[in-house]
Motif scaffolding. Structure first.
Motif, PDB file in Angstrom:
ATOM      1  N   ASP A   1       0.826  -1.335  -0.090  1.00 22.18           N
ATOM      2  CA  ASP A   1       0.053   0.006  -0.029  1.00 22.18           C
ATOM      3  C   ASP A   1       0.822   1.306  -0.300  1.00 22.18           C
ATOM      4  OD1 ASP A   1      -1.698   2.175   0.605  1.00 22.18           O
ATOM      5  OD2 ASP A   1      -2.859   0.963   2.030  1.00 22.18           O
ATOM      6  N   PRO A   2       0.795   2.028  -0.817  1.00 20.34           N
ATOM      7  CA  PRO A   2       1.586   3.238  -1.162  1.00 20.34           C
ATOM      8  C   PRO A   2       1.525   4.306   0.143  1.00 20.34           C
ATOM      9  CG  PRO A   2       0.576   3.082  -2.960  1.00 20.34           C
ATOM     10  CD  PRO A   2      -0.081   2.014  -2.238  1.00 20.34           C
ATOM     11  N   VAL A   3       0.425   4.012   1.084  1.00 22.24           N
ATOM     12  CA  VAL A   3       0.182   5.021   2.283  1.00 22.24           C
ATOM     13  C   VAL A   3       1.342   4.554   3.101  1.00 22.24           C
ATOM     14  CG1 VAL A   3      -1.211   5.377   4.277  1.00 22.24           C
ATOM     15  CG2 VAL A   3      -2.136   5.190   1.846  1.00 22.24           C
ATOM     16  N   VAL A   4       1.820   3.378   3.245  1.00 19.92           N
ATOM     17  CA  VAL A   4       3.139   2.964   4.305  1.00 19.92           C
ATOM     18  C   VAL A   4       4.209   3.570   3.888  1.00 19.92           C
ATOM     19  CG1 VAL A   4       1.822   0.757   4.958  1.00 19.92           C
ATOM     20  CG2 VAL A   4       3.476   0.951   3.163  1.00 19.92           C
ATOM     21  N   ALA A   5       4.493   4.142   2.680  1.00 21.18           N
ATOM     22  CA  ALA A   5       5.652   4.865   2.297  1.00 21.18           C
ATOM     23  C   ALA A   5       6.234   5.702   3.388  1.00 21.18           C
ATOM     24  CB  ALA A   5       5.497   5.673   1.001  1.00 21.18           C
TER      25      ALA A   5
ATOM     26  N   ILE B   1       6.021  11.548   3.639  1.00 21.58           N
ATOM     27  CA  ILE B   1       6.304  11.256   2.184  1.00 21.58           C
ATOM     28  C   ILE B   1       5.143  10.555   1.842  1.00 21.58           C
ATOM     29  CG2 ILE B   1       7.845   9.661   1.188  1.00 21.58           C
ATOM     30  CD1 ILE B   1       9.160  12.022   2.293  1.00 21.58           C
ATOM     31  N   GLU B   2       4.824  10.649   0.571  1.00 17.84           N
ATOM     32  CA  GLU B   2       3.735  10.072  -0.149  1.00 17.84           C
ATOM     33  C   GLU B   2       4.616   9.746  -1.533  1.00 17.84           C
ATOM     34  OE1 GLU B   2       0.145  12.281  -0.708  1.00 17.84           O
ATOM     35  OE2 GLU B   2       0.808  13.695   0.693  1.00 17.84           O
ATOM     36  N   LEU B   3       3.830   8.470  -2.110  1.00 16.12           N
ATOM     37  CA  LEU B   3       4.383   8.282  -3.490  1.00 16.12           C
ATOM     38  C   LEU B   3       3.175   8.540  -4.438  1.00 16.12           C
ATOM     39  CD1 LEU B   3       5.824   4.743  -2.677  1.00 16.12           C
ATOM     40  CD2 LEU B   3       7.066   6.752  -2.839  1.00 16.12           C
ATOM     41  N   VAL B   4       3.495   9.149  -5.705  1.00 16.50           N
ATOM     42  CA  VAL B   4       2.856   9.438  -6.632  1.00 16.50           C
ATOM     43  C   VAL B   4       3.248   9.138  -7.892  1.00 16.50           C
ATOM     44  CG1 VAL B   4       2.066  11.701  -5.380  1.00 16.50           C
ATOM     45  CG2 VAL B   4       4.027  11.682  -6.980  1.00 16.50           C
ATOM     46  N   LEU B   5       2.177   9.047  -8.876  1.00 20.58           N
ATOM     47  CA  LEU B   5       2.769   8.688 -10.444  1.00 20.58           C
ATOM     48  C   LEU B   5       3.686   9.485 -10.896  1.00 20.58           C
ATOM     49  CD1 LEU B   5      -0.617   7.189 -11.699  1.00 20.58           C
ATOM     50  CD2 LEU B   5       1.392   5.886 -11.010  1.00 20.58           C
ATOM     51  N   ALA B   6       4.604   9.015 -11.204  1.00 21.44           N
ATOM     52  CA  ALA B   6       5.661   9.779 -12.439  1.00 21.44           C
ATOM     53  C   ALA B   6       5.049   9.910 -13.905  1.00 21.44           C
ATOM     54  CB  ALA B   6       7.158   9.405 -12.115  1.00 21.44           C
ATOM     55  N   SER B   7       4.476   9.042 -14.057  1.00 22.38           N
ATOM     56  CA  SER B   7       4.032   8.823 -15.576  1.00 22.38           C
ATOM     57  C   SER B   7       2.523   8.057 -15.541  1.00 22.38           C
ATOM     58  CB  SER B   7       5.008   8.137 -16.554  1.00 22.38           C
ATOM     59  OG  SER B   7       4.490   7.751 -17.602  1.00 22.38           O
TER      60      SER B   7
ATOM     61  N   LEU C   1       6.907   5.606 -10.141  1.00 22.75           N
ATOM     62  CA  LEU C   1       6.501   6.642  -8.981  1.00 22.75           C
ATOM     63  C   LEU C   1       7.583   7.332  -8.423  1.00 22.75           C
ATOM     64  CD1 LEU C   1       4.894   3.465  -6.669  1.00 22.75           C
ATOM     65  CD2 LEU C   1       3.606   5.284  -8.126  1.00 22.75           C
ATOM     66  N   ARG C   2       7.086   8.445  -8.075  1.00 22.65           N
ATOM     67  CA  ARG C   2       8.173   9.237  -7.294  1.00 22.65           C
ATOM     68  C   ARG C   2       7.782   9.731  -5.807  1.00 22.65           C
ATOM     69  NH1 ARG C   2       7.010  14.942  -7.869  1.00 22.65           N
ATOM     70  NH2 ARG C   2       5.159  15.168  -9.114  1.00 22.65           N
ATOM     71  N   ALA C   3       8.774   9.849  -4.900  1.00 28.31           N
ATOM     72  CA  ALA C   3       8.408  10.307  -3.687  1.00 28.31           C
ATOM     73  C   ALA C   3       8.169  11.765  -3.573  1.00 28.31           C
ATOM     74  CB  ALA C   3       9.343   9.668  -2.689  1.00 28.31           C
ATOM     75  N   ILE C   4       7.343  12.387  -2.908  1.00 27.65           N
ATOM     76  CA  ILE C   4       7.068  13.841  -2.733  1.00 27.65           C
ATOM     77  C   ILE C   4       6.880  14.115  -1.037  1.00 27.65           C
ATOM     78  CG2 ILE C   4       6.276  14.329  -4.972  1.00 27.65           C
ATOM     79  CD1 ILE C   4       3.335  14.504  -3.637  1.00 27.65           C
ATOM     80  N   GLY C   5       7.210  15.193  -0.692  1.00 29.38           N
ATOM     81  CA  GLY C   5       6.683  15.659   0.859  1.00 29.38           C
ATOM     82  C   GLY C   5       7.755  15.656   1.749  1.00 29.38           C
ATOM     83  N   PRO C   6       7.503  16.461   2.611  1.00 30.39           N
ATOM     84  CA  PRO C   6       8.638  16.788   3.701  1.00 30.39           C
ATOM     85  C   PRO C   6       8.868  15.524   4.657  1.00 30.39           C
ATOM     86  CG  PRO C   6       6.476  17.696   4.538  1.00 30.39           C
ATOM     87  CD  PRO C   6       6.482  17.060   2.933  1.00 30.39           C
ATOM     88  N   SER C   7       9.859  15.582   5.313  1.00 33.12           N
ATOM     89  CA  SER C   7      10.276  14.130   6.242  1.00 33.12           C
ATOM     90  C   SER C   7       9.107  14.072   7.223  1.00 33.12           C
ATOM     91  CB  SER C   7      11.605  14.568   6.991  1.00 33.12           C
ATOM     92  OG  SER C   7      12.589  14.609   6.130  1.00 33.12           O
ATOM     93  N   GLY C   8       8.813  12.706   7.421  1.00 34.95           N
ATOM     94  CA  GLY C   8       7.627  12.332   8.014  1.00 34.95           C
ATOM     95  C   GLY C   8       6.187  12.615   7.410  1.00 34.95           C
TER      96      GLY C   8
END
Length: 94
Positions: free
Chosen positions: A6-10, A40-46, A31-38
């Motif tokens: 589950d990407p939520v556990v990233a 982090i979310e994974l989002v589609l890069a394409s 996928l790519r990671a975004i967000g500040p420390s603590g």
């Protein structure tokens, strides 16, 4: 290599975006990671699946990290979704 159910556990596994080198979702899309420390979310890069790239990464993983397990070979499924599930289900004890 991690296959996240589950990407939520990233956020629980990745502390900063710099720690995330490369990833794919269950459909083979990058996928790519975004967000500040603590946070982090994974989002589609394409939106486009990158099946060949994903299969090459998995093959490289097996060659480098699972090589000391002579019976280990990458999953051989032709269907991309089945291949990804087989990777997720295959556990290599290091």
């Amino acid at each position: 290599m991690f296959v996240l159910p589950d990407p939520v556990v990233a956020d629980e596994l990745i502390e900063t975006v710099e720690e995330f080198f490369e990833g794919f979702d269950g459909g083979g899309r990058p996928l790519r990671a975004i967000g500040p420390s603590g946070q982090i979310e994974l989002v589609l890069a394409s939106e486009e699946p990158r099946a060949s790239e994903l299969r090459a990464r998995v093959a490289h993983y097996y060659f480098v990290y699972a090589a000391r397990h002579p019976t280990r070979i990458p999953p051989q499924e032709d269907d991309l979704t089945a291949f990804i599930q087989a990777v997720a289900d295959d556990e290599v004890d290091e």
